[in-house]
Design a protein around this motif. Sequence first.
Motif, PDB file in Angstrom:
ATOM      1  N   GLU A  99      70.846  -0.565 -11.074  1.00  0.00           N
ATOM      2  CA  GLU A  99      69.749  -1.136 -11.862  1.00  0.00           C
ATOM      3  C   GLU A  99      68.527  -0.236 -11.811  1.00  0.00           C
ATOM      4  OE1 GLU A  99      69.266  -3.804 -14.041  1.00  0.00           O
ATOM      5  OE2 GLU A  99      67.307  -2.835 -14.167  1.00  0.00           O
ATOM      6  N   LEU A 100      67.978   0.018 -12.982  1.00  0.00           N
ATOM      7  CA  LEU A 100      66.803   0.889 -13.109  1.00  0.00           C
ATOM      8  C   LEU A 100      65.508   0.197 -12.679  1.00  0.00           C
ATOM      9  CD1 LEU A 100      65.402   3.472 -14.266  1.00  0.00           C
ATOM     10  CD2 LEU A 100      65.338   2.308 -16.466  1.00  0.00           C
ATOM     11  N   TYR A 106      77.850   6.985 -19.639  1.00  0.00           N
ATOM     12  CA  TYR A 106      78.442   6.050 -18.663  1.00  0.00           C
ATOM     13  C   TYR A 106      79.962   6.076 -18.732  1.00  0.00           C
ATOM     14  CZ  TYR A 106      73.678   4.244 -18.225  1.00  0.00           C
ATOM     15  OH  TYR A 106      72.331   4.127 -18.002  1.00  0.00           O
ATOM     16  N   ASP A 149      77.116  -2.215 -18.714  1.00  0.00           N
ATOM     17  CA  ASP A 149      76.242  -3.201 -19.371  1.00  0.00           C
ATOM     18  C   ASP A 149      74.767  -2.862 -19.143  1.00  0.00           C
ATOM     19  OD1 ASP A 149      75.551  -5.472 -20.814  1.00  0.00           O
ATOM     20  OD2 ASP A 149      75.694  -6.817 -19.094  1.00  0.00           O
ATOM     21  N   ALA A 150      74.396  -1.606 -19.407  1.00  0.00           N
ATOM     22  CA  ALA A 150      72.995  -1.211 -19.213  1.00  0.00           C
ATOM     23  C   ALA A 150      72.393  -0.798 -20.561  1.00  0.00           C
ATOM     24  CB  ALA A 150      72.904  -0.115 -18.164  1.00  0.00           C
ATOM     25  N   ASP A 151      71.623   0.288 -20.586  1.00  0.00           N
ATOM     26  CA  ASP A 151      71.011   0.768 -21.829  1.00  0.00           C
ATOM     27  C   ASP A 151      72.090   1.409 -22.705  1.00  0.00           C
ATOM     28  OD1 ASP A 151      71.149   2.578 -19.662  1.00  0.00           O
ATOM     29  OD2 ASP A 151      69.822   3.975 -20.693  1.00  0.00           O
ATOM     30  N   TYR A 202      69.355 -11.482 -20.982  1.00  0.00           N
ATOM     31  CA  TYR A 202      70.519 -10.687 -21.376  1.00  0.00           C
ATOM     32  C   TYR A 202      71.702 -10.857 -20.434  1.00  0.00           C
ATOM     33  CZ  TYR A 202      67.033  -8.349 -24.345  1.00  0.00           C
ATOM     34  OH  TYR A 202      66.054  -8.068 -25.251  1.00  0.00           O
ATOM     35  N   ASP A 203      71.639 -11.858 -19.570  1.00  0.00           N
ATOM     36  CA  ASP A 203      72.786 -12.156 -18.709  1.00  0.00           C
ATOM     37  C   ASP A 203      73.977 -12.510 -19.604  1.00  0.00           C
ATOM     38  OD1 ASP A 203      70.591 -13.325 -16.466  1.00  0.00           O
ATOM     39  OD2 ASP A 203      70.320 -14.089 -18.489  1.00  0.00           O
ATOM     40  N   VAL A 204      75.193 -12.241 -19.146  1.00  0.00           N
ATOM     41  CA  VAL A 204      76.371 -12.715 -19.880  1.00  0.00           C
ATOM     42  C   VAL A 204      76.351 -14.242 -19.872  1.00  0.00           C
ATOM     43  CG1 VAL A 204      77.829 -10.684 -19.422  1.00  0.00           C
ATOM     44  CG2 VAL A 204      77.850 -12.599 -17.802  1.00  0.00           C
ATOM     45  N   TYR A 226      73.528 -11.940 -12.338  1.00  0.00           N
ATOM     46  CA  TYR A 226      74.374 -13.074 -12.739  1.00  0.00           C
ATOM     47  C   TYR A 226      75.842 -12.644 -12.891  1.00  0.00           C
ATOM     48  CZ  TYR A 226      75.980 -17.138 -15.447  1.00  0.00           C
ATOM     49  OH  TYR A 226      76.670 -18.252 -15.895  1.00  0.00           O
ATOM     50  N   SER A 227      76.090 -11.587 -13.669  1.00  0.00           N
ATOM     51  CA  SER A 227      77.473 -11.103 -13.804  1.00  0.00           C
ATOM     52  C   SER A 227      77.985 -10.554 -12.470  1.00  0.00           C
ATOM     53  CB  SER A 227      77.564 -10.022 -14.895  1.00  0.00           C
ATOM     54  OG  SER A 227      76.635  -8.981 -14.650  1.00  0.00           O
ATOM     55  N   ALA A 285      70.683   4.870 -13.757  1.00  0.00           N
ATOM     56  CA  ALA A 285      72.118   4.827 -13.489  1.00  0.00           C
ATOM     57  C   ALA A 285      72.756   6.220 -13.531  1.00  0.00           C
ATOM     58  CB  ALA A 285      72.811   3.887 -14.473  1.00  0.00           C
ATOM     59  N   GLY A 334      74.109  -1.785 -14.776  1.00  0.00           N
ATOM     60  CA  GLY A 334      73.212  -2.779 -15.395  1.00  0.00           C
ATOM     61  C   GLY A 334      73.321  -4.122 -14.696  1.00  0.00           C
ATOM     62  N   THR A 335      72.435  -4.344 -13.716  1.00  0.00           N
ATOM     63  CA  THR A 335      72.513  -5.542 -12.870  1.00  0.00           C
ATOM     64  C   THR A 335      71.735  -6.715 -13.456  1.00  0.00           C
ATOM     65  OG1 THR A 335      72.379  -3.979 -11.010  1.00  0.00           O
ATOM     66  CG2 THR A 335      72.253  -6.334 -10.478  1.00  0.00           C
ATOM     67  N   LEU A 336      70.568  -6.422 -14.016  1.00  0.00           N
ATOM     68  CA  LEU A 336      69.570  -7.436 -14.395  1.00  0.00           C
ATOM     69  C   LEU A 336      69.314  -8.333 -13.169  1.00  0.00           C
ATOM     70  CD1 LEU A 336      67.776  -8.372 -16.810  1.00  0.00           C
ATOM     71  CD2 LEU A 336      69.572  -9.972 -17.408  1.00  0.00           C
ATOM     72  N   HIS A 374      63.759  -6.167 -11.598  1.00  0.00           N
ATOM     73  CA  HIS A 374      65.052  -6.823 -11.815  1.00  0.00           C
ATOM     74  C   HIS A 374      65.866  -6.784 -10.519  1.00  0.00           C
ATOM     75  CE1 HIS A 374      64.997  -5.866 -16.454  1.00  0.00           C
ATOM     76  NE2 HIS A 374      63.903  -6.468 -16.033  1.00  0.00           N
TER      77      HIS A 374
HETATM   78  N1  SAM Z   1      75.040  -7.370 -16.372  1.00  0.00           N
HETATM   79  C1  SAM Z   1      73.874  -8.254 -16.416  1.00  0.00           C
HETATM   80  C2  SAM Z   1      74.329  -9.691 -16.493  1.00  0.00           C
HETATM   81  O1  SAM Z   1      75.206  -9.985 -17.334  1.00  0.00           O
HETATM   82  O2  SAM Z   1      73.826 -10.543 -15.745  1.00  0.00           O
HETATM   83  C3  SAM Z   1      72.992  -7.947 -17.611  1.00  0.00           C
HETATM   84  C4  SAM Z   1      72.479  -6.521 -17.663  1.00  0.00           C
HETATM   85  S1  SAM Z   1      71.229  -6.269 -18.892  1.00  0.00           S
HETATM   86  C5  SAM Z   1      72.147  -6.409 -20.389  1.00  0.00           C
HETATM   87  C6  SAM Z   1      70.919  -4.528 -18.787  1.00  0.00           C
HETATM   88  C7  SAM Z   1      70.218  -4.049 -17.537  1.00  0.00           C
HETATM   89  O3  SAM Z   1      70.323  -2.623 -17.494  1.00  0.00           O
HETATM   90  C8  SAM Z   1      68.734  -4.377 -17.470  1.00  0.00           C
HETATM   91  O4  SAM Z   1      68.428  -5.048 -16.280  1.00  0.00           O
HETATM   92  C9  SAM Z   1      68.043  -3.019 -17.515  1.00  0.00           C
HETATM   93  O5  SAM Z   1      66.868  -2.925 -16.717  1.00  0.00           O
HETATM   94  C10 SAM Z   1      69.127  -2.116 -16.956  1.00  0.00           C
HETATM   95  N2  SAM Z   1      68.963  -0.705 -17.353  1.00  0.00           N
HETATM   96  C11 SAM Z   1      68.414  -0.203 -18.497  1.00  0.00           C
HETATM   97  N3  SAM Z   1      68.441   1.127 -18.478  1.00  0.00           N
HETATM   98  C12 SAM Z   1      68.998   1.504 -17.313  1.00  0.00           C
HETATM   99  C13 SAM Z   1      69.277   2.751 -16.697  1.00  0.00           C
HETATM  100  N4  SAM Z   1      68.991   3.911 -17.307  1.00  0.00           N
HETATM  101  N5  SAM Z   1      69.851   2.758 -15.479  1.00  0.00           N
HETATM  102  C14 SAM Z   1      70.173   1.591 -14.856  1.00  0.00           C
HETATM  103  N6  SAM Z   1      69.921   0.386 -15.382  1.00  0.00           N
HETATM  104  C15 SAM Z   1      69.346   0.331 -16.586  1.00  0.00           C
END
Ligand code: SAM
Length: 222
Positions: free
Chosen positions: A89-90, A148, A139-141, A39-41, A70-71, A118, A65-67, A94
């Motif tokens: 990041e949750l 957010y 960019d998280a859930d 799910y990275d950009v 990458y972003s 978050a 939302g770090t994953l 990750h």
């Molecule tokens: N920004 C990243 C990138 O482009 O490289 C992609 C982020 S990915 C779409 C979403 C991330 O949000 C996942 O790693 C997920 O574990 C995290 N996430 C989901 N629910 C969350 C929460 N409640 N709090 C923080 N992070 C959360």
Amino acid sequence: DAMEMWSRVDQYITEKLIPHDTVLEQVLSANRQAGLPPYDVSAAQGKLLQLFVRMQNAKRILEIGTLGGYSTIWMARALPADGRLVTLELDPRHAEVAQANVSLAQVEGVVELRVGNALEQLARLEEEGTAPFDLIFIDADKPNNPGYLKWALRFSRPGTIIIGDNVIRGGEIIDEASTDPRVNGVREFYDLLAQEDRISATAIQTVGSKGYDGFVLGVVNG
Ligand code: SAM
């Protein structure tokens, strides 16, 4: 088919405008090896985020939302040495991969990775009296997008840029009857943006290697 064409065009754009970058390529392969979801950009979107950081002259960035980071790395690279990027990041797995990637990219001096839910992390940041951010990337859930956005507005100053990813979802967002909590979270996000006079926003549909999706871009009013 269309998806294949979008991917090929994305590849063309990337070859022309985004020079090979060993670190970013290593980051993506580390993410895949660690079993992180893809799910990275895209590279083109990562560079767009970096251009926003430069256009904004941003010194303080908040990413939700770090994953695998990458972003994070795309944006952090455009920060000055005394800049700060707080990323939330949750999932500890990750976050562990992201921290290693941030070190590999040598941006650990500006990146502060916080692990946990978050919404809780945002409340903690407020308790700590965090200064406003210049750019906020949500960019998280997706079900929590309305929450957010509320926090993002609290951590803003006039001129802060707020970006929200995945707000088109293959067009599913116009389905009023959707039972998908991600779609409904994004629809509520639009409702909130529509009601909120503190921010002026638009949404742009995109196609590419990540399919048919899009992002919201808003500027906090003075
Ligand atoms: N920004 C990243 C990138 O482009 O490289 C992609 C982020 S990915 C779409 C979403 C991330 O949000 C996942 O790693 C997920 O574990 C995290 N996430 C989901 N629910 C969350 C929460 N409640 N709090 C923080 N992070 C959360």
